[in-house]
Design an enzyme around this catalytic site. Structure first.
Site, PDB file in Angstrom:
ATOM      1  N   ASP A 532       0.847  -1.188   0.000  1.00 56.20           N
ATOM      2  CA  ASP A 532       0.000   0.000   0.000  1.00 56.20           C
ATOM      3  C   ASP A 532       0.882   1.237   0.000  1.00 56.20           C
ATOM      4  OD1 ASP A 532       0.519   0.771   2.890  1.00 56.20           O
ATOM      5  OD2 ASP A 532      -0.317  -1.235   3.176  1.00 56.20           O
ATOM      6  N   GLU A 612      21.903 -21.726 -19.106  1.00 58.37           N
ATOM      7  CA  GLU A 612      21.031 -20.868 -18.282  1.00 58.37           C
ATOM      8  C   GLU A 612      21.825 -19.695 -17.694  1.00 58.37           C
ATOM      9  OE1 GLU A 612      17.543 -23.711 -16.470  1.00 58.37           O
ATOM     10  OE2 GLU A 612      19.607 -24.096 -15.804  1.00 58.37           O
TER      11      GLU A 612
END
Ligand code: DGJ
Length: 729
Positions: A532, A612
């Site tokens: 928030d 990777e």
């Protein structure tokens, strides 16, 4: 710009694109006239006066039945005096009455933005904002109400807060004091909320505003995974580029409620603030209660502009980011790599791999302290577990720094386990109701952060950690509040504990921020349970969700982006099959998704194949090259992951529109797919762009109107991705 017309009683707040108008009406009732796209002039004519049966008239109106608080748009609604719609203020007065009747008594206008002591608030330099304070008074109750308005013109942002003052001689109890009341004189609106649950937060949900009350809230003590304290009201045909829409956010991290009511007159009233559940604040004579701040934005042309303006304002006038606009280090976090089971050597090995791939910050997550070998014990004992980390934090940090990396650490300051020295010493420090047995959440208990002594203890424990060379802290919080009762407050103040808890969290965060202004704190609450605007004032970035699956994250980050800027959204590349849902996605796609966030890794880099590692190395280099564009560029949602489209696309465009990064992630594949053309946004139609340094030149107009054909090969395989980097010639 704030204008007051003393003759007409008008207050007009202009931002770059919007206007907000109020008026001191008959009998000194403060009426709301208008909020929307920018308009000049006196909009008093919008208020309708009507004799409505069963809508009472204030005493001052005498025989005038055309004036009723129940019918007219109120700037700050009350209850008990004839307005039966959603109240903003509810008092309990010494005589037991709940009636509040507010009348205008005066105002103040000044340059700069007001501040709220102990609460998060937008800030601005003197010349970039103005403040209006409107004074209202309930003469019979001897209660004053001050309405604060902050106008941040360039962001189209209007902030609101309310102070309630007891001017009487006896205590008054506040049952409700909303931060915001907004009347929109129209019924034809949609209400959009951002909802979900743990590992699926802030998923947009849109429905027409219907007669009666619709609301979202949290009574969990945190803003919650379930609903977010940001909501949108919009025209029913509003979309990314079209339609008037209103965003309203509460800068608050505890219980909240956002309610919209479509009333008998087919008007819509939005009220937002601290949830009235278990809220009862005692105001002694002379005392003042300050509500959390709310912020309003209106976009005359769709969600895109609304989000971009909010992102700008939150980025620069709410977050206090030690890095400012400079790029933050790319991090690796060991949580999903090791969970609680690690040694110093293993951490250093992961860090060594990371350093070799260009990663710059190593974050040690949960499990480094006390007897914390699982999630049933150890919380509260913030001293290092020497069995795991011989030589203590200093020795580990030296090794990490020796690799050329910065060091970050995980803490969960608000919590304690029963199996901890802290709990054994201070069993009375938790939230719990006498005579009841406490509930557990993730096997842990909540410390009573409304207490200064508890906060002081944790503050000292944190400063011991921060005495080391720590650049980053992940501040976690892993359960909701229950049995909310504080041992230090009398029974008539127990209704204050939820709010005092939040104020306590803010207080501790502020102390840490003041003492360590260069420390980057990432908020976390089992992922995104406290995502928030209140937290963003203290923790400039927040771990968005415990769900790290790239495909689920498309939806979570999409919803989050309606209010919150990319640079605040914690996002990491994790391993596959994904820990939360078992899904396989290509490493490239995981990188593309995490890059539209703070960007980092959360996997065991030692286990990656050479191929990777090469991808990771490329991703890190690419993120570093485009970090400013990604995190500070204007954000465009090109498609929605919830629209059943075969791909999700979004775009960041630099302020000067000379650079853009377009990201596309496909869904599950299908054979012989149709041809897809993606129309870009936000480019300069007259500039010429080259894509990824290629031969072809496109004008902005071509890419925005004609579009860009997606390569057919993109549809080969599930969850493929593509990033296009556009640079103007
Ligand atoms: C919940 C967080 O969201 C995770 O990222 C991790 O830090 C764990 N807590 C650790 O307990």
């Amino acid at each position: 710009m704030i204008l007051q017309n003393e003759t007409t009683g008008l207050f007009t707040l202009h931002t770059r694109n919007t206007t907000y108008q109020m008026k001191v009406g008959d009998y000194r009732v403060l009426l709301h006239l208008y909020y929307g796209p920018r308009l000049e002039g006196d909009l008093s004519y919008l208020v309708r006066y009507a004799d409505r049966s069963h809508s009472p008239n204030p005493n001052e109106a005498g025989d005038n039945r055309m004036f009723s608080l129940d019918v007219m748009p109120q700037e700050y609604s009350t209850c008990g005096v004839g307005d039966y719609r959603l109240p903003s203020l509810e008092l309990e007065l010494p005589n037991g009455s709940h009636t509040a009747n507010l009348r205008y008594t005066g105002c103040e206008i000044c340059s700069g933005k007001y501040e709220l002591e102990g609460l998060p608030a937008f800030y601005a330099s003197e010349d970039k904002a103005e403040t209006l304070v409107i004074f209202l008074e309930d003469a019979a109750a001897h209660v004053g109400v001050e309405l604060y308005y902050g106008v941040l013109e360039e962001y189209d942002l209007i902030t609101r807060a309310v102070r309630v003052v007891n001017r009487g001689t006896e205590p008054v109890y506040l049952q409700q004091a909303a931060s915001l009341c907004l009347e929109l004189q129209r019924p034809d609106l949609d209400f959009i909320t951002f909802d979900g649950h743990h590992a699926r937060e802030r998923i947009p949900s849109r429905s027409p505003v219907r007669p009666g009350v619709q609301s979202v809230n949290s009574n969990r003590g945190i803003s919650s995974h379930q609903h977010n304290p940001f909501v949108v009201l919009c025209e029913q045909d509003a979309n990314e580029d079209h339609g008037v829409c209103y965003g309203a956010m509460l800068l608050y991290s505890g219980n909240f409620e956002a309610s919209v009511e479509r009333n008998q007159l087919e008007d819509s009233r939005l009220v937002m603030g601290i949830h009235p559940y278990h809220f009862r604040w005692k105001l002694e004579p002379g005392a003042v209660f300050t509500t959390p701040e709310a912020a309003l934005i209106c976009s005359p042309c769709g969600f895109g502009q609304m989000s971009q303006q909010l992102h700008r304002a939150i980025r620069t006038n709410l977050r206090r980011d030690p890095y400012g606009r400079t790029r933050k280090p790319v991090l690796v976090n060991n949580w999903e790599a090791t969970y609680f089971d690690f040694t110093a050597d293993q951490l250093v090995e992961i860090a060594r791999e990371a350093a070799g791939l260009g990663i710059e910050l190593f974050v040690m997550d949960d499990g480094w302290f006390g007897n914390r070998n699982d999630d049933f014990r150890g919380l509260g004992d913030w001293y290092v577990n020497e069995k795991k980390l011989p030589g203590g934090l200093g020795a580990l940090i030296d090794r990490i720094k020796g690799l050329g990396m910065k060091f970050g650490i995980w803490v969960e300051p608000e919590m304690v386990n029963e199996d901890s020295d802290l709990y054994r010493t201070h069993p009375d420090w938790i939230l719990n109701v006498p005579g009841r047995v406490f509930s557990r959440g993730r096997g842990q208990l909540v410390l009573d952060f409304s207490r200064q002594d508890v906060r002081d203890h944790i503050y000292h424990a944190l400063t011991e950690i921060l005495a080391h060379d720590v650049s980053y802290v992940k501040w976690d919080m892993n359960r909701c509040l229950t049995e909310v009762w504080s041992a230090l407050l009398p029974s008539d103040r127990q209704g204050e504990v939820y709010h005092r808890y939040v104020l306590g969290v803010y207080d501790l965060l502020e102390r840490i921020h003041q003492d360590y202004p260069q420390l980057l704190i990432e908020g976390c609450c089992g992922g995104g349970g406290r995502f928030d605007a209140g937290m963003l004032y203290y923790t400039p970035q927040i771990w968005c969700s415990d769900n790290t699956d790239a495909v689920d994250r498309l939806g979570i980050q999409y919803g989050t982006s309606f209010c919150y800027p990319i640079c605040a959204i914690g996002a990491h590349v994790s391993a596959v099959p994904n820990e939360q849902n078992g899904r396989m996605t290509p490493m490239e796609t995981r990188g593309v998704v995490a890059m539209s966030g703070t960007f980092g890794y959360e996997l065991d880099l030692r286990r990656l194949s050479q191929a990777e590692k090469e991808i990771v190395s490329r991703q890190v280099a690419e993120f570093k090259a485009h970090a400013d564009l990604i995190q500070w560029g204007d954000y465009y949602r090109l498609t929605s992951p919830f629209d059943n489209t075969p791909y999700t696309a979004w775009e960041q465009v630099s302020e000067d529109r000379r650079e853009a990064l377009v990201s596309i992630v496909t869904g599950s594949t299908r054979a012989t797919p149709p041809f897809f053309i993606l129309r870009l946004k936000g480019l300069d139609p007259n500039l010429t762009y080259r894509i990824d340094g290629g031969e072809t030149l496109y004008t902005g107009a071509m890419l925005m109107t004609g579009g860009y054909p997606l390569p057919v090969s993109l549809m080969m395989g599930d969850y493929q991705s593509l990033q296009l980097y556009l640079k103007a010639e």
